[in-house]
Scaffold this motif. Structure first.
Motif, mmCIF file in Angstrom:
data_model
loop_
_atom_site.group_PDB
_atom_site.id
_atom_site.type_symbol
_atom_site.label_atom_id
_atom_site.label_comp_id
_atom_site.label_asym_id
_atom_site.label_seq_id
_atom_site.Cartn_x
_atom_site.Cartn_y
_atom_site.Cartn_z
ATOM 1 N N ALA A 90 -0.134 13.645 36.460
ATOM 2 C CA ALA A 90 -0.342 12.797 37.226
ATOM 3 C C ALA A 90 -2.874 12.228 37.860
ATOM 4 N N THR A 91 -3.005 13.430 36.708
ATOM 5 C CA THR A 91 -4.411 13.556 37.510
ATOM 6 C C THR A 91 -5.011 12.210 36.741
ATOM 7 N N LEU A 92 -4.788 12.954 35.761
ATOM 8 C CA LEU A 92 -5.119 11.711 33.874
ATOM 9 C C LEU A 92 -4.822 10.679 33.914
ATOM 10 N N ASP A 93 -3.263 10.294 34.442
ATOM 11 C CA ASP A 93 -3.009 8.914 34.251
ATOM 12 C C ASP A 93 -3.030 8.175 33.254
ATOM 13 N N GLY A 94 -1.940 8.641 32.624
ATOM 14 C CA GLY A 94 -1.852 8.901 31.180
ATOM 15 C C GLY A 94 -2.753 9.112 29.937
ATOM 16 N N HIS A 95 -4.481 8.964 30.289
ATOM 17 C CA HIS A 95 -5.214 9.436 29.784
ATOM 18 C C HIS A 95 -5.234 10.498 28.974
ATOM 19 N N ALA A 96 -5.321 10.829 27.926
ATOM 20 C CA ALA A 96 -5.416 12.079 26.998
ATOM 21 C C ALA A 96 -7.744 13.569 27.015
#
Length: 377
Positions: A231-237
């Motif tokens: 949830a924090t990264l919002d889809g980013h690796a």
């Protein structure tokens, strides 16, 4: 005076630059075991005015660094699904490699020559030097060559941390605290360029083993943490760069010099990453040592003694605050029992340097909301 600097990180580079500028009669040698473009970690964070000391002392460096800084005001604390904003607290950040390259450029312009990819295993090859400066980091060879002489003590915090990057660009310095099925975990995250952020993950000893991180490879750890902080990264690796789990070392030295050897930066002291002052302190150490050398009239031992005498009282206060912050993080899972605003207040007061009135001046909107919630509880 013949001076050998071991290590070409920010402290070693800046010291060499200052010595060249001084136009002293100094024979200077700088050696670095790594390549010029090699660095650990991702971004470096500073408090808003952390580099102000350079404005007067070194406007050239100040003007080279400040346009490259990412800037923001406020800290965001994420706890129990609520975002608590701590207003009025400003920070800046820059990529570690970018900072090194800026310092390299300035040093080269002054005629500094650095021998890169040059490991040093035995200091005896520099026995004719009047001063050997250990700017070689936490695992400093210079310090290890005479730990009894330096009066070295090293202890390790129980928490584990791993340093990643991410293409998720955060709007402010943020921290996310989560309670997982295996125990508490948190992430410190902030942007250091228009396209990248630092993402430092910390967990308790209990969480580390219960989650199986001790059995995972670096890549497996990265994938697991992407799931935990989805949830924090919002889809980013997450991006790895020697992103292995470590325990933070608390390094203390009773004496800053012994024989012809002197140490500074992480070789001398560590400051927990939660206060974001390690690089600043290392640069300030370099300034203090350069001033002492300039005033010493070619007396290396007098310079080293003056460096410790003048710098130590200031540094001791800052390191004490860093250690208090580290102690709070060692038990951050216990603090997470507090409601979000009380938890944020505990975070702000963790070093013992900020009472309620000072916090009110620094973050008035946060304190007003904290007091409102207390009155209606």
């Amino acid at each position: 005076m013949r001076i050998v600097i071991i290590g070409a990180g920010p402290a070693g580079l800046y010291l060499s630059l200052l010595l060249k500028r001084s136009r002293l009669d100094v024979s200077l040698q700088v050696v670095e075991q790594n390549a010029p473009d090699s660095t650990f970690g991702f971004g470096v964070v500073f408090s808003e005015d952390a580099l102000e000391f350079l404005k007067q002392d070194d406007p050239e460096i100040f003007n080279a660094i400040t346009p490259e800084l990412e800037r923001w005001r406020g800290i965001a604390i994420h706890h129990r699904g609520e975002r608590v904003m701590l207003d009025g607290i400003g920070f800046t950040a820059i990529g570690r490699l970018q900072l090194l390259q800026l310092l390299q450029k300035q040093a080269y312009a002054e005629g500094v020559k650095v021998t890169f990819n040059r490991p040093v295993n035995d200091l005896s090859e520099f026995s004719d030097a009047d001063m050997i400066v250990g700017a070689d980091g936490v695992t400093s060879l210079v310090r290890r060559s005479d730990e009894a002489g330096f009066g070295t003590s090293i202890s390790y915090l129980s928490n584990r941390f791993a340093w990643f990057g991410t293409t998720k660009v955060f709007d402010t310095l943020s921290q996310t605290f989560l309670e997982t099925p295996h125990g508490p975990i948190n992430a410190h995250h902030y942007r250091y360029s228009p396209t990248m952020s630092t993402f430092l993950v910390e967990c308790t000893d209990q969480t580390f083993f219960a989650s199986g991180f001790d059995r995972m490879s670096e890549d497996e750890t990265r994938i697991a943490l992407e799931r935990v902080f989805a949830a924090t990264l919002d889809g980013h690796a997450l991006v790895s760069n020697r992103s292995i789990w470590r325990q933070f070392p608390i390094i203390h030295n009773e004496r800053w010099f012994t024989g012809n050897k002197v140490i500074l930066g992480d070789a001398l002291h560590t400051a927990h990453f939660s206060i974001g002052s390690g690089t600043r302190l290392a640069i300030e150490d370099a300034i203090a040592l350069a001033r002492a050398i300039k005033a010493s009239s070619d007396d290396a031992r007098a310079a080293m003694a003056a460096y410790q005498a003048q710098r130590k009282p200031v540094l001791d206060k800052l390191v004490a605050a860093a250690n208090a912050s580290a102690a709070w993080y060692e038990t951050f899972g216990e603090h997470m029992a507090l409601p979000p605003y009380d938890f944020a207040m505990s975070y702000l007061s963790r070093t013992g340097r900020m009472d309620i009135e000072r916090i009110r001046k620094v973050a008035p909107e946060f304190v007003a909301e904290w007091e409102r919630r207390k009155s209606t509880a």
